[in-house]
Each structure stands twice: as C-alpha cells, then as structure tokens.
Scaffold this active site. Sequence first.
Site, PDB file in Angstrom:
ATOM      1  N   ARG A 156       0.820  -1.218   0.000  1.00 43.88           N
ATOM      2  CA  ARG A 156       0.000   0.000   0.000  1.00 43.88           C
ATOM      3  C   ARG A 156       0.851   1.265   0.000  1.00 43.88           C
ATOM      4  O   ARG A 156       0.602   2.202  -0.752  1.00 43.88           O
ATOM      5  CB  ARG A 156      -0.928  -0.004   1.214  1.00 43.88           C
ATOM      6  CG  ARG A 156      -2.014  -1.061   1.176  1.00 43.88           C
ATOM      7  CD  ARG A 156      -2.882  -0.975   2.429  1.00 43.88           C
ATOM      8  NE  ARG A 156      -3.966  -1.944   2.426  1.00 43.88           N
ATOM      9  CZ  ARG A 156      -3.854  -3.176   2.897  1.00 43.88           C
ATOM     10  NH1 ARG A 156      -2.693  -3.579   3.408  1.00 43.88           N
ATOM     11  NH2 ARG A 156      -4.879  -4.008   2.863  1.00 43.88           N
ATOM     12  N   ASP A 176       9.641  -6.341  -5.644  1.00 41.20           N
ATOM     13  CA  ASP A 176       8.785  -6.945  -4.614  1.00 41.20           C
ATOM     14  C   ASP A 176       8.651  -8.427  -4.930  1.00 41.20           C
ATOM     15  O   ASP A 176       8.177  -8.794  -6.012  1.00 41.20           O
ATOM     16  CB  ASP A 176       7.404  -6.281  -4.595  1.00 41.20           C
ATOM     17  CG  ASP A 176       6.607  -6.647  -3.353  1.00 41.20           C
ATOM     18  OD1 ASP A 176       6.471  -7.854  -3.069  1.00 41.20           O
ATOM     19  OD2 ASP A 176       6.114  -5.734  -2.666  1.00 41.20           O
ATOM     20  N   CYS A 243      11.627   4.834   5.448  1.00 39.19           N
ATOM     21  CA  CYS A 243      10.506   5.159   6.336  1.00 39.19           C
ATOM     22  C   CYS A 243       9.736   3.889   6.685  1.00 39.19           C
ATOM     23  O   CYS A 243       8.523   3.934   6.922  1.00 39.19           O
ATOM     24  CB  CYS A 243       9.577   6.179   5.679  1.00 39.19           C
ATOM     25  SG  CYS A 243      10.269   7.832   5.492  1.00 39.19           S
ATOM     26  N   ARG A 245      11.213   0.357   8.578  1.00 39.85           N
ATOM     27  CA  ARG A 245      11.596  -0.166   9.876  1.00 39.85           C
ATOM     28  C   ARG A 245      13.102  -0.019  10.073  1.00 39.85           C
ATOM     29  O   ARG A 245      13.884  -0.211   9.138  1.00 39.85           O
ATOM     30  CB  ARG A 245      11.202  -1.646  10.024  1.00 39.85           C
ATOM     31  CG  ARG A 245       9.715  -1.871  10.308  1.00 39.85           C
ATOM     32  CD  ARG A 245       9.353  -1.423  11.706  1.00 39.85           C
ATOM     33  NE  ARG A 245       7.948  -1.601  12.020  1.00 39.85           N
ATOM     34  CZ  ARG A 245       7.002  -0.693  11.842  1.00 39.85           C
ATOM     35  NH1 ARG A 245       7.307   0.471  11.292  1.00 39.85           N
ATOM     36  NH2 ARG A 245       5.757  -0.934  12.189  1.00 39.85           N
ATOM     37  N   GLU A 274      16.152   2.466  18.063  1.00 41.24           N
ATOM     38  CA  GLU A 274      15.071   3.280  18.621  1.00 41.24           C
ATOM     39  C   GLU A 274      14.712   2.772  20.023  1.00 41.24           C
ATOM     40  O   GLU A 274      14.682   1.558  20.247  1.00 41.24           O
ATOM     41  CB  GLU A 274      13.831   3.184  17.731  1.00 41.24           C
ATOM     42  CG  GLU A 274      13.969   3.899  16.400  1.00 41.24           C
ATOM     43  CD  GLU A 274      12.681   3.862  15.601  1.00 41.24           C
ATOM     44  OE1 GLU A 274      11.590   3.926  16.213  1.00 41.24           O
ATOM     45  OE2 GLU A 274      12.757   3.792  14.373  1.00 41.24           O
ATOM     46  N   HIS A 292      10.547   8.789  13.670  1.00 44.99           N
ATOM     47  CA  HIS A 292       9.515   7.769  13.427  1.00 44.99           C
ATOM     48  C   HIS A 292       8.111   8.396  13.411  1.00 44.99           C
ATOM     49  O   HIS A 292       7.220   7.990  14.158  1.00 44.99           O
ATOM     50  CB  HIS A 292       9.588   6.664  14.483  1.00 44.99           C
ATOM     51  CG  HIS A 292       9.005   5.361  13.994  1.00 44.99           C
ATOM     52  ND1 HIS A 292       9.444   4.145  14.438  1.00 44.99           N
ATOM     53  CD2 HIS A 292       8.023   5.097  13.099  1.00 44.99           C
ATOM     54  CE1 HIS A 292       8.752   3.174  13.855  1.00 44.99           C
ATOM     55  NE2 HIS A 292       7.884   3.734  13.028  1.00 44.99           N
ATOM     56  N   GLY A 294       6.238   8.775  10.463  1.00 45.09           N
ATOM     57  CA  GLY A 294       5.620   8.524   9.163  1.00 45.09           C
ATOM     58  C   GLY A 294       4.112   8.587   9.172  1.00 45.09           C
ATOM     59  O   GLY A 294       3.488   9.129   8.258  1.00 45.09           O
ATOM     60  N   ALA A 295       3.493   8.046  10.207  1.00 45.95           N
ATOM     61  CA  ALA A 295       2.029   8.027  10.295  1.00 45.95           C
ATOM     62  C   ALA A 295       1.484   9.175  11.134  1.00 45.95           C
ATOM     63  O   ALA A 295       0.285   9.233  11.398  1.00 45.95           O
ATOM     64  CB  ALA A 295       1.563   6.696  10.889  1.00 45.95           C
TER      65      ALA A 295
END
Length: 319
Positions: A156, A176, A243, A245, A274, A292, A294-295
């Site tokens: 996604r 992928d 962005c 892990r 982290e 961290h 990103g969201a």
Amino acid sequence: MKVLANDGLDQSGIDALTEKGFEVITTKVPQEFLLDYINENQIKTLLVRSATQVRKDIIDHCPSLEIIGRGGVGMDNIDVDYAREKGIHVINTPAASSESVAELVFAHLFSGARFLQDSNRKMPLVGDTEFASLKKAYAAGIELKGKTIGIIGMGRIGQEVAKIALGLGMRVIAADNMIGKASIKVTFYNNQFINVDIETEPLHDVLKHADFITLHVPAQKDGYMIGKAEFDMMKDGVAVVNCSRGGVIDETALLEALNSGKVRFAGLDVFINEPTPSKEVITHSKISVTPHTGASTLEAQDRIGLSLADQISSILQIQ
C-alpha cells in the site's frame, strides 16, 4: 468493555468507542507495570503503536484480553501468531497511514535534494555572517522530475509513493517478491486520472538503475536488506530513504557510503536503536532525520482511530 490505548488514540477513535459504550483509558502505563495494570482493570482491548511491547508474558498472564490492536501497519512489537494461537484477536490499520508515510518520503527527498537538512541547521547559526558561502555550498541541488525512483516493497505505501512520483514526472521502477505487477491510478485535482502498470523487477536491477531508492518492507529477521554489497551495486550519487523499519539498512554501511560520496544523501524516519538512535547517524550533515513520524499526521491518526473503533466493535458484535 475497557480499552487501554497505551500509546494514545486520536479523539475520533475515543469518541467512536465511547459512543458504543466502551470505557477508553489513555493513561500511559510503563512496560514493566503493564501486565498488572491489565489484570487489575480487567482490560479487554489493548491498543498500542510502536512503543509498547506485547509479548508472550502479557498474552499468557492476562486472561481478560480479547483484542490487541496496533495503530499502524507493522506489528513487530506484538507476538501476533502466538496471540492468535491463544484465541486473541490481533488487528491493525494497514491502509490508514499509507498516504502520510508516502508524503514523508518525499519530504525527505526534497530536503536532501536541496540540502534543507543541513541548511536548516547552519542558517540560524551563521546565516547572517556566512550567507554567501552557504549559498555557494548549497548551489548544487538536484530536481526530482525526470529521475528514476526505485521502490522496494510495492504494498500500500509503496504504491502511494509511486502515485506521487508519477505525478512529479518521475520514472518508477520497483522490486517486490510478492507482487509481480501493480496497477497505479494517479488521480488529479480535477478528477482526471491516469492508470500506470508497473512490473516489478529483481532487487539488484532496481539498485543498479535508480537515482533514488525508498524502502517499504517489514522488519528484517535475517540481517539487513541493504548493506555494503547492496550499496556497491547502486549508482554513484544515489539517494536512499527509509521510512519502513529500523534495521532494514545497515547504518554503518550507510555512513561509509555517505562519507565516500557513493550516496548523495539519505532520509531516515526509523533507526536500528530506537528510541536511542546513533548520534553519528542523526547528526550527519547528509542525512535528513525524523523521529519515526511517518504516520503522524492529523488525518492519518483520525483514520487510524476510526478504523480501530470499527474493528473492535465488529469483533465484539457491538452495533
């Protein structure tokens, strides 16, 4: 009916759950006290983001738990399979933050391409006395339009990155192992759109041909996805963004590639250690860094909260 949102929850999610009769607790419980807190308060649903760990000890010793929810995509901080074996529902929100993460990728790309990460550090310090020298130092910026972006991981988020890249006039290539072809619909402001089919390629081909590389893959269990060997395959002057892990990229190899000039710049939202990332990494003049996030947009958090509320209500059959 108690929900512990230990890493926080957007107000939209709190409101949606409260309307259905849930008691939502947003107290941040330290990891070492979490097991006892769940049992003392008979928590049925535990919601986390990336900070809280939900391992076997909690799963085994918290009989009230029926649902573990992750506000976001990756669930490497949860023993997912073990929880499901024990009859606990494990949910996440894979679609809610895709656009936010994709936009952050380009924030890092634009920042590195025009030296913003270094300029924003130095201008406040010496911009009034060394303006001309800074202007000269940052004069060799590059444009994204017309360049090739290599997307590693066409889920996604990777597909959202492709949409933005195509809109900017970039060539998109991708790798992928699970997806052979992705059909990308790029929608414009006036409701016009184009459809672009992207055939994925072997990883080494993407590494060799991309001007910019962005990673959107899960946490790695068997070493780094990008290490010295992979950097050696890349073009000279490539840029790399992670962005996804921490641990996907070997940070030591990245620093060596940056210092040698092999890599023009990097953008990192995630780190190996982290929440205590390497000082050498986060202070490097060629690395654009974020903690961290990103969201972490208002829109994504709203979607995450509503998605979690809907899933919890559906599992517990509350109308």
